[in-house]
Design an enzyme around this catalytic site. Structure first.
Site, PDB file in Angstrom:
ATOM      1  N   ASP A 413      16.221  33.914  47.672  1.00  0.00           N
ATOM      2  CA  ASP A 413      16.324  33.565  46.259  1.00  0.00           C
ATOM      3  C   ASP A 413      16.452  32.047  46.084  1.00  0.00           C
ATOM      4  OD1 ASP A 413      16.828  33.499  43.572  1.00  0.00           O
ATOM      5  OD2 ASP A 413      18.566  34.837  43.621  1.00  0.00           O
ATOM      6  N   ASP A 491      15.177  37.012  35.648  1.00  0.00           N
ATOM      7  CA  ASP A 491      15.994  38.224  35.791  1.00  0.00           C
ATOM      8  C   ASP A 491      15.744  39.199  34.637  1.00  0.00           C
ATOM      9  OD1 ASP A 491      16.914  36.678  37.806  1.00  0.00           O
ATOM     10  OD2 ASP A 491      19.038  37.015  37.385  1.00  0.00           O
TER      11      ASP A 491
END
Ligand code: GAL
Length: 683
Positions: A413, A491
């Site tokens: 990430d 997200d």
């Protein structure tokens, strides 16, 4: 002289009524209607794509300002936004001035829309930052239900700061009140699996020669079941009681294995092609990820529990396989929980898990003991998004550590990587806006290729998941840096009310979807999930039952990785029904690896069609509109030239043979998911 007749009492009353009405009527013309401001209503029912609804100020908490004009009152929201207002016939008029707020730091584009009892009564057209305010002035006499909407104008929600300025109702009867999004009863559409065995899971499975091999045959049916296999490579062993195949991946080549599962109710067989070569994840990975349920509360105990439940709930029996820890398993330099704070690495530089994770290897071993696979998470930057240890300058050691511990999946990430990208030192004050693509591609690919190469060198199959929110068109180069899947956007937890838009965007990258290479629009957040905005404790998800069916159908049609990211301890029958329909999952796991194509897209409905390996088609008809809508699928749109058997996949019901079109009335945010299998035309 004729005396005037005395008025009868009845007549006298009528005259008085007439006068009263006249006076009331005149009063209304003047000031009789009461003004109810939109900003005075309960805005907790307002759903919006970002931030929180604001009273008398814009989303950034600045005065409501549209193209230089400042408004004292109104509601500041953010696309996409919906607010349902119950009028019950009491409102005469709604007026407002709408537009994009000037304080947005970039160019926003939105459409304001008002629907009254399902009919569109106002549409602003596309409005941009700087477009002068548009006046809304609606006669709402007799109307019952109003919907105030802000759409993203088709280009995503960035900078879509939307103002309902000066918004007010002129009310003569019942006062308007906001109401929650209309929902429907949660109906379980799928019949329960029968007691006879049914083998599910992928039809093709990739592994690298010589690496450890682990595969639990996903099988529904009453236990005990006895498993057997024909054609299994010698280096592999099948446990007849558990259905777990383990050993060492065979020599390079293709192996056609016939799996068999038998219990007292019957026998099932299924062919599995094991392909020992270079490519992993020949079908989209499936599993569970802790993030949207537990955030920085995750512990080893919760991970083990999730693995247990993956088995006991039946999820593993339809193909869920990976049990993945996300952020916050490591140490952090600072955190409000002291048990997560400490030295990030030991003297040799090996990552140290925090106090809630006593032994990362033992955790992976535990997950493996169930026949499941273990996933782990880190960032290429110095710290992860939640401020925990990152891999920066320790990449090789971390790749080796993850392999030594036995992890089968890595999510990598981006997080703080911007601070060190392109040779920068952490703490460099100017963080470039990488998302704007102002640097060369190499800056984006570098950290991912570095880790990708390292993972390939490990004596272990590690599926590699890039998480960098779609920057620099990651779908174009993800596979080249060794990744098997890549997040195509930010997200999804922040955009749960934009499932359809996110999916439509993701499907634009369909050309890059193929075995071993998957576009990842993020996790399935149904059942109980924490609120992504506050990282709160799990609660029932905000999605309606129809939205949940649509969500899962879209992920199946798009060949997206399917990771459930809700609280495993709170799985209910409805959630399991949505997650575990093997016919829907088979669409997702189809060996062709195609992402469905979108067509007949209009404001409300669209169709998504996916080719399947056996020549049949999977087709979803979706309604993203706020009211029921008709949709039709003509056969040529599905690529069919003749009659086809039609099967409703959610209901697992054959609907007969048809030459199309298939027509349906779809409820708000609902779906019909079909499998269409061509049949020879009767002579
Ligand atoms: C975000 C990522 C999420 C989750 C989170 C952890 O950047 O997109 O999926 O991993 O970080 O901090």
């Amino acid at each position: 002289m004729i005396e005037p007749k005395a008025q009868s009492p009845l007549r006298a009353r009528t005259t008085i009524h007439f006068l009263t009405l006249l006076i009331l009527g005149l009063g209304f013309q003047g000031s009789g209607a009461e003004t109810v401001w939109l900003d005075s209503l309960d805005l907790s029912n307002l759903r919006q794509g970002w931030g929180r609804p604001q009273v008398n100020r814009a989303i950034r908490e600045t005065p409501l300002t549209i193209a230089g004009k400042v408004f004292a009152r109104g509601v500041g929201t953010h696309a996409t936004s919906t607010l349902w207002v119950q009028l019950d016939g009491g409102t005469e008029r709604f007026t407002a001035n709408v537009g994009v707020d000037d304080a947005a730091a970039g160019p926003g584009t939105v459409i304001f829309r008002v629907l009254a009892d399902g009919r569109r009564v106002f549409d602003s057209g596309v409005m941009k930052t700087g477009t002068p305010p548009k006046a809304v002035n609606l006669d709402l006499r007799g109307r019952k239900l109003l919907l105030l909407q802000v759409l993203d104008a088709g280009d995503g929600i960035a900078f879509d700061h939307a103002n309902w300025a000066d918004a007010r109702f002129e009310v003569t009867g019942v006062k308007p009140k906001t109401v929650p999004v209309p929902t429907e009863e949660a109906v379980i559409l799928t019949p329960r699996p029968g007691p006879a065995p049914r083998i599910n899971g992928p039809k093709v499975y990739g592994c690298r020669p010589g690496n450890p091999f682990l595969y639990r045959i996903p099988t529904q049916g009453e236990r005990p079941i006895t498993f057997s296999a024909k054609g299994l490579p010698k280096s592999l062993n099948l446990d007849a009681n558990t259905g777990i195949i383990a050993g060492q991946a065979p020599l390079r080549g293709e192996y056609e294995v016939t799996l068999r599962a038998k219990n007292r109710h019957g026998t099932a067989t299924r062919t599995l092609r094991i392909i020992a070569g270079d490519t992993l994840a020949l079908t989209p990975p499936m599993g569970w990820n802790h993030w949207y349920a537990h955030y920085d509360r995750i512990t080893d105990t919760m991970m083990r529990e999730a693995a247990d439940i993956m088995i006991s709930s039946g999820m593993a029996d339809v193909g869920y396989q990976y049990v993945n820890v996300d952020d916050c398993w490591m140490m952090a330099p600072k955190h409000n929980d002291p048990l997560r704070v400490g030295r990030l690495r030991d003297a040799q530089g090996v990552l140290l898990p925090n106090k809630y994770f006593p032994d990362m290897k033992l955790l992976a071993d535990y997950i493996h003991s169930k026949g499941l696979k273990a996933g782990i998470y880190i960032s290429p930057g110095p710290l992860t998004c939640a401020g925990f240890a990152g891999s920066w300058q320790h990449e090789a050691l971390d790749a080796k550590t993850f392999a030594d511990w036995g992890y089968d999946f890595l999510k990598y990430d981006w997080c703080s990587y911007s601070r060190v990208a392109d040779g920068r030192e952490p703490g460099a004050d100017q963080v470039p806006n990488w998302a704007q693509g102002e640097r060369r591609l190499e800056v984006y690919t570098h950290p991912y290729k570095l880790m990708g190469d390292l993972l390939k060198q490990q004596p272990r199959d590690i599926v590699y998941n890039l998480c960098q929110y779609g920057m620099a068109n990651v779908w174009e180069w993800g596979e080249a840096v060794g990744a098997h899947c890549w997040r195509t956007a930010g997200d999804l937890g922040f955009e749960l009310d934009r499932i359809f838009e996110v999916a439509l965007k993701n499907a634009e990258h369909r050309a890059w979807s193929r075995p071993g290479a998957w576009n990842d629009p993020d996790y399935i957040q149904i059942g109980w999930i924490g609120n992504a905005r506050g990282g709160g404790l799990p609660q029932p998800c905000p999605l309606t039952p129809n939205e949940q069916y649509s969500y899962m159908s879209l992920w199946a049609l798009m060949a997206a990785p399917i990771f459930y990211s809700g609280d495993m301890t709170k799985l209910d029958d409805f959630t399991l029904n949505v997650l575990c329909n093997p016919e829907v999952i088979e669409v997702n796991q189809d060996p062709l690896g195609q992402c469905g194509a979108v067509s007949i897209l209009n404001d409300q409905t669209f169709v998504m069609v996916k080719d399947l390996e056996d020549g049949s088609k999977a087709a979803g008809l979706f309604n993203r509109g706020e009211f029921p809508a008709e949709a039709a699928l003509p056969w040529p749109v599905a690529g069919l030239t003749g009659p086809a058997k039609v099967r409703d996949l959610w209901r697992q019901q054959d609907l007969g043979v048809s030459s199309g079109p298939y027509r349906a009335t779809l409820p708000r945010h609902g779906v019909v998911l079909l499998r269409l299998t061509p049949v020879r035309a009767a002579k």
